[in-house]
Design a protein around this motif. Structure first.
Motif, PDB file in Angstrom:
ATOM      1  N   HIS A   1       0.804  -1.217   0.000  1.00 40.82           N
ATOM      2  CA  HIS A   1       0.000   0.000   0.000  1.00 40.82           C
ATOM      3  C   HIS A   1       0.840   1.272   0.000  1.00 40.82           C
ATOM      4  N   VAL A   2       2.149   1.116  -0.187  1.00 38.30           N
ATOM      5  CA  VAL A   2       3.025   2.294  -0.194  1.00 38.30           C
ATOM      6  C   VAL A   2       2.856   3.060  -1.512  1.00 38.30           C
TER       7      VAL A   2
ATOM      8  N   ILE B   1       3.238   7.258   4.295  1.00 33.96           N
ATOM      9  CA  ILE B   1       3.731   6.197   3.399  1.00 33.96           C
ATOM     10  C   ILE B   1       2.693   5.831   2.334  1.00 33.96           C
ATOM     11  N   THR B   2       1.420   6.082   2.637  1.00 30.51           N
ATOM     12  CA  THR B   2       0.384   5.749   1.640  1.00 30.51           C
ATOM     13  C   THR B   2       0.019   6.957   0.784  1.00 30.51           C
ATOM     14  N   GLY B   3       0.617   8.111   1.085  1.00 32.79           N
ATOM     15  CA  GLY B   3       0.325   9.324   0.310  1.00 32.79           C
ATOM     16  C   GLY B   3      -1.086   9.836   0.506  1.00 32.79           C
ATOM     17  N   LYS B   4      -1.754   9.407   1.585  1.00 31.27           N
ATOM     18  CA  LYS B   4      -3.123   9.886   1.811  1.00 31.27           C
ATOM     19  C   LYS B   4      -3.078  11.185   2.609  1.00 31.27           C
ATOM     20  N   ILE B   5      -2.541  12.185   2.013  1.00 31.64           N
ATOM     21  CA  ILE B   5      -2.397  13.495   2.641  1.00 31.64           C
ATOM     22  C   ILE B   5      -2.135  14.514   1.545  1.00 31.64           C
TER      23      ILE B   5
ATOM     24  N   HIS C   1       8.456  13.212  -1.800  1.00 32.96           N
ATOM     25  CA  HIS C   1       7.989  14.169  -0.797  1.00 32.96           C
ATOM     26  C   HIS C   1       8.296  13.800   0.646  1.00 32.96           C
ATOM     27  N   THR C   2       9.050  12.710   0.852  1.00 32.58           N
ATOM     28  CA  THR C   2       9.342  12.331   2.236  1.00 32.58           C
ATOM     29  C   THR C   2      10.795  11.901   2.397  1.00 32.58           C
ATOM     30  N   ASN C   3      11.214  11.887   3.643  1.00 37.16           N
ATOM     31  CA  ASN C   3      12.497  11.299   4.034  1.00 37.16           C
ATOM     32  C   ASN C   3      12.217  10.222   5.075  1.00 37.16           C
ATOM     33  N   GLY C   4      13.151   9.306   5.223  1.00 35.83           N
ATOM     34  CA  GLY C   4      13.094   8.383   6.363  1.00 35.83           C
ATOM     35  C   GLY C   4      12.375   7.074   6.121  1.00 35.83           C
ATOM     36  N   PHE C   5      11.924   6.818   4.881  1.00 34.40           N
ATOM     37  CA  PHE C   5      11.130   5.607   4.648  1.00 34.40           C
ATOM     38  C   PHE C   5      11.918   4.328   4.920  1.00 34.40           C
ATOM     39  N   GLU C   6      13.141   4.241   4.360  1.00 29.07           N
ATOM     40  CA  GLU C   6      13.885   2.977   4.448  1.00 29.07           C
ATOM     41  C   GLU C   6      14.154   2.557   5.893  1.00 29.07           C
TER      42      GLU C   6
ATOM     43  N   VAL D   1       6.297   8.854  -1.632  1.00 32.11           N
ATOM     44  CA  VAL D   1       7.357   8.613  -0.652  1.00 32.11           C
ATOM     45  C   VAL D   1       8.708   9.103  -1.195  1.00 32.11           C
ATOM     46  N   ASN D   2       8.986   8.765  -2.458  1.00 31.23           N
ATOM     47  CA  ASN D   2      10.276   9.151  -3.028  1.00 31.23           C
ATOM     48  C   ASN D   2      10.423  10.668  -3.170  1.00 31.23           C
TER      49      ASN D   2
END
Ligand code: SF4
Ligand code: SF4
Ligand code: SF4
Lengths: 186, 721
Positions: free
Chosen positions: B260-261, B339-343, B269-274, B266-267
């Motif tokens: 569901h990622v 992580i799901t981009g629901k924002i 607009h975010t940091n820290g996923f891994e 994530v790539n």
């Protein structure tokens, strides 16, 4: 367009805002006139309001020996007329739900009049105005018909309008289970 | 503005000899619109009428809102300043005499100056609250720093919203309690609500919540109790108090495993996923279940629903925030949306249910120990410079950051702080570990309390100043959506009471600091200065004029100029407020509650609210209807647990922890975990559950762990010591 009180019991959260608001109606002398019950308090937090259903042929009025209970042209079954009520409490006993309350000091019955000073002009009653869950709603006939379709009443009738209760009531009640017919989005 | 399906054109009932004053409720963060009914002959508030055209609550109110008007002309109002000469009576209601404002101000100025001369500027402190307007919150911060020159100012939001603030700042780089307007909520497909007893604490959200289900959407609720909202949830995650972080990590793990990622989001607009992915791997449904006590199937189902939902909103409240890892909990649940981009789009996002009326605005403008107006930081030299210039003081004059609310009581205990100016708060009831807090208040050299009723905290004061209620002043409040709204004045102040901004201006004059305050003659003057002070900060209110608020049904911050309409939806451009524009997905290792049950204290105690009362109950316990509905606290306990202790429904039992004890009436109910007991916190003196709660503080937000500690019950009435 004529509007009615419509009740979806399953929505109730027991906040008793309807009771607090009832006291705010101009004609209500700051006393509330309906009830909210904890359905099974030792088990869960289900609650339900118990409101006057404004029966089309109301037992309370029929039982009154003094004709103190008048029916307004909107169908609202009014509170006892002060000058006529003899304080016999027949109405409370006759009503299948025990709705009429009694003021022992004044020897006078008082009950829900559907906030007649509001509803006669199409303004929602206080309870349905404030109810934060839409348990109590003030709807047009068309909206009520839509509700009837949406909820697939098994015999096409509202349960409160069954012959063994009070026959036709002006208030329409949707008993628990309003989500039964809902199709999930995914 | 937003006219949704719930909005109906309805005219108000207008009684003869009455006018209606449009305003909002005095209590929770919903800030429901309401009309106050004012008698035109007596010019007094006499009742309430729904405000059907307010977009958030469309006329609906909870029982607190319906009866809120009864506060204004209540018999318990303090009408004149009160002075108590006999210090031995501190901690009681006795010994107060009426005095003039002049005498009260003189006494305060003399004592404040004496203390500061003997023990330094920082021997004074200000403890405030956020059940008041932005203007008052702003001025209180300025008063502490400019009039008193003390570093010690903090506020009751530390017991309320500080973890949400800390979590949002870390995840998004900005702290706006909701990323979307409430008028979106009923249109989403899944509500994931953790640690919020929404039906009782924010009742007017409920018609939107139920509508999600009526449309075929889903409701997921995480709560140790089957609250009225949990009762109807599609999935009720009945977790142990204090284990939210494990639950959130467990759900995150499943969302990642089940694909569901939203990789693109994530790539870019975010940091820290891994690193987060690595960390949550160990939180399998079974391991998560072991910690939380929630059945693995439920965790799997909840993750599946949230993952599949086209739109979803993650919401939470004090249940997850009032823990010593509250900030981590907030970031962990926020991870789900990131992580799901629901924002960053309509009908999806993250929101906290702000507790106090102005919990949002009140935390942004300098009542917090380390903040300045516009959410500027006292630790940022540039910010300090801007505010010093605005206030006309030198940078040397600006005090250093102080300490958090609970820590102020520790400094009182250590005699570092010797004087207190308390307003808009009742910490003798609302702070944790009350035995300690009450002793700290009692031992103060000098204490001033401003309130409209004689609260439990006012019982410790040397001087009580009569403040006005919300209905006797005007100003703005920022509701739980981040919408700036206008409170209107419906009545002249009762007796000799005054608004807190006026009290502060007059006190500043007594303290010889008039030149920084004397120009503030009306609430509007304070409002204009306040808006200008926020300009350039990231909580920029400069464009939120009273006119615009009226015209647009409120203004969502940020609102940076006259022609800026404000920002109902945050992050629509997928730009977050960290310097690189990205949000942070946080890898958060699990920590158990600070105090876990053991042999001596085998039960988990959690606390919360009932629908009839607000915060410490200083207001609502005085309202007849609300008191009739809930006159006293009680302990909720599962029937099986009750049987073990041989206790019955309505029996009085002694509940105790390492910090204190109290007697409570038993309420048996199956709708609570067997290992958990619950007591509402709205009650004072020996009925206060905060005698027992744990002041273990979150390392970032300094929020005490109200929601989980270890406790024991004793059946007998006799005391064991
Ligand atoms: S106001 Fe509505 S939700 Fe509250 S008790 Fe009455 S019917 Fe139930
Ligand atoms: S519900 Fe009872 S009180 Fe109401 S109209 Fe019917 S009989 Fe009368
Ligand atoms: S307490 Fe909150 S929900 Fe209740 S009426 Fe006031 S603002 Fe609305």
């Amino acid at each position: 367009m004529k509007k009615r009180l419509y009740i979806e019991l399953e929505n109730c959260i027991g906040c008793r805002s309807c009771l607090a608001a009832c006291t705010q109606c101009g004609g209500h002398e700051e006393r509330n006139r309906n009830y909210v019950y904890d359905v099974n308090p030792l088990v869960n937090r289900q609650t339900m309001p118990l409101m006057c259903l404004h029966c089309v042929n109301p037992a309370c009025a029929r039982s009154c020996p003094a004709q103190a209970i008048q029916i307004h042209e909107t169908g609202a079954v009014l509170s006892a007329l002060v000058e006529k009520c003899i304080g016999c409490q027949n109405c409370t006993i006759a009503c299948p739900y025990g709705i009429p309350k009694f003021d022992t000091e004044q020897n006078l019955m008082y009950k829900c009049d559907l906030c007649i000073d509001r509803t006669k002009d199409g303004i929602p009653p206080m309870c349905a105005s404030v109810c934060p869950t839409n348990t109590l709603q003030w709807l047009t006939e068309v909206e009520i018909e839509a509700k009837q379709k949406q909820f697939n009443l098994d015999n096409g009738k509202w349960v409160t309008s069954m012959p063994y209760l009070e026959n036709e009531t002006n208030v329409k009640v949707n008993l628990p289970g309003i989500l039964q017919g809902v199709t999930k989005l995914f | 503005m937003q006219r949704d399906k719930f909005f109906k054109e309805i005219e108000n009932l207008q009684h003869p000899n009455e006018t209606l004053v449009k305003t909002h409720c005095s209590y929770c963060g919903m800030q429901c619109g309401m009309n106050l009914r004012v008698d035109t002959r007596s010019n007094k508030i006499i009742g309430v009428e729904p405000r059907y055209d307010w977009p958030v609550n469309v006329g609906k109110m909870c029982p607190k809102g319906v009866t809120a008007y009864q506060q204004t002309n209540h018999d318990d109002r303090i009408l004149k300043p009160l002075i108590r000469d006999d210090k031995s009576l501190k901690g009681t209601t006795k010994g107060f005499r009426e005095a003039s404002w002049d005498e009260a101000y003189d006494l305060i100025a003399t004592n404040f100056q004496k203390l500061q001369q003997a023990y330094g500027k920082d021997s004074l402190s200000v403890f405030s609250g956020v059940s008041m307007t932005n203007e008052k919150c702003y001025l209180t911060g300025k008063f502490a720093r400019v009039a008193l020159g003390t570093r010690y100012i903090d506020y009751n939001g530390r017991f309320c919203m500080s973890s949400a603030a800390g979590g949002f700042l870390r995840s998004f780089g900005v702290d706006r309690g909701s990323t979307l307007p409430w008028t979106d909520l009923h249109e989403t497909d899944c509500l994931f609500i953790a640690g919020s007893n929404t039906a009782e604490c924010h009742p007017t959200s409920m018609f939107r919540v139920w509508h999600v289900q009526e449309r075929g959407g889903y409701l997921i609720v995480a709560d140790p109790r089957e609250t009225p909202i949990a009762r109807r949830a599609d999935v009720h995650l009945d977790l142990r108090p204090g284990t939210d972080l494990a639950l959130a990590n467990g759900i995150l793990n499943l969302l990642i495993e089940n694909g569901h990622v939203d990789e693109e989001f994530v790539n870019n607009h975010t940091n820290g996923f891994e690193e987060t992915k690595e960390l949550v791997k160990q939180f399998t449904p079974e391991y998560t279940s072991e910690i939380t006590g929630v059945a693995p199937e439920k965790i799997i189902r909840a993750a599946e629903i949230y993952g599949k939902a086209p739109n979803a909103v993650v919401m939470f409240a004090r249940g997850i925030e009032q823990q010593h890892k509250g900030v981590d909990n907030v970031s962990a649940y926020t991870n789900m949306a990131l992580i799901t981009g629901k924002i960053g789009r309509p009908k999806s996002g993250v929101a906290t249910f702000t507790g106090q009326g102005n919990g949002q605005g009140g935390r942004e403008h300098g009542q917090k120990s380390d903040l300045l107006p516009g959410y500027r930081k006292l630790t940022n030299p540039q910010h300090v410079k801007e505010v010093c210039e605005f206030w006309g003081i030198t940078e040397e004059e600006m005090p250093q950051p102080g300490v958090s609310a609970y820590e102020m009581f520790e400094l009182m205990d250590q005699k570092v702080i010797r004087g207190l100016y308390l307003l808009c708060s009742n910490p003798a009831v609302s702070a944790p570990n009350s035995n300690f807090v009450r002793k700290a208040l009692k031992d103060l050299d000098f204490m001033v309390c401003s309130d409209f009723y004689l609260s439990e905290s006012a019982e410790f004061a040397d001087v009580i100043l009569p403040a006005v209620t919300w209905s006797e002043d005007e100003g703005t409040v920022t509701n739980l959506e981040g919408r700036i709204i206008k409170i209107n004045k419906a009545q002249e102040p009762l007796g000799e009471s005054k608004p807190d901004w006026q009290i502060q201006v007059e006190l500043a004059e007594r303290l010889g600091r008039g030149k920084y305050f004397s120009h503030l003659k009306t609430a509007k003057d304070v409002a204009d200065e306040f808006r200008a002070a926020t300009k350039g900060g990231y909580a920029d209110y400069s464009g939120a004029t009273w006119d615009k608020i009226e015209k647009q049904d409120g203004v969502f911050w940020p609102c940076k100029s006259e022609d800026d309409e404000g920002t109902p939806h945050m992050f629509l451009d997928k730009k977050f407020y960290h310097p690189d524009g990205k949000a942070k997905i946080c890898a958060l290792p699990y920590r158990p509650p600070a105090e876990e049950p053991d042999e001596e204290y085998p039960l988990r105690l959690t606390t919360g609210r009932v629908v009839y009362h607000y915060l410490s109950g200083n207001q609502t316990r005085r309202i007849q209807f609300l008191r009739d509905m809930c006159p006293e606290p009680y302990i909720e306990i599962h029937p099986e647990t009750a049987a073990k202790y041989d206790i019955e429904h309505e029996e009085l039992v002694r509940l105790y922890t390492r910090r204190g004890e109290a007697m409570f009436k038993v309420k048996i109910i199956e709708a609570i975990r067997k290992d958990t007991v619950f007591v509402p916190y709205h009650f004072g003196h020996d009925q206060s559950i905060n005698l027992l709660t744990n002041p273990a503080l979150d390392p970032i937000s300094r929020m005490p762990e109200f929601k989980a500690c270890a406790a024991q019950i004793e059946k007998s009435i006799k005391k064991v010591h």
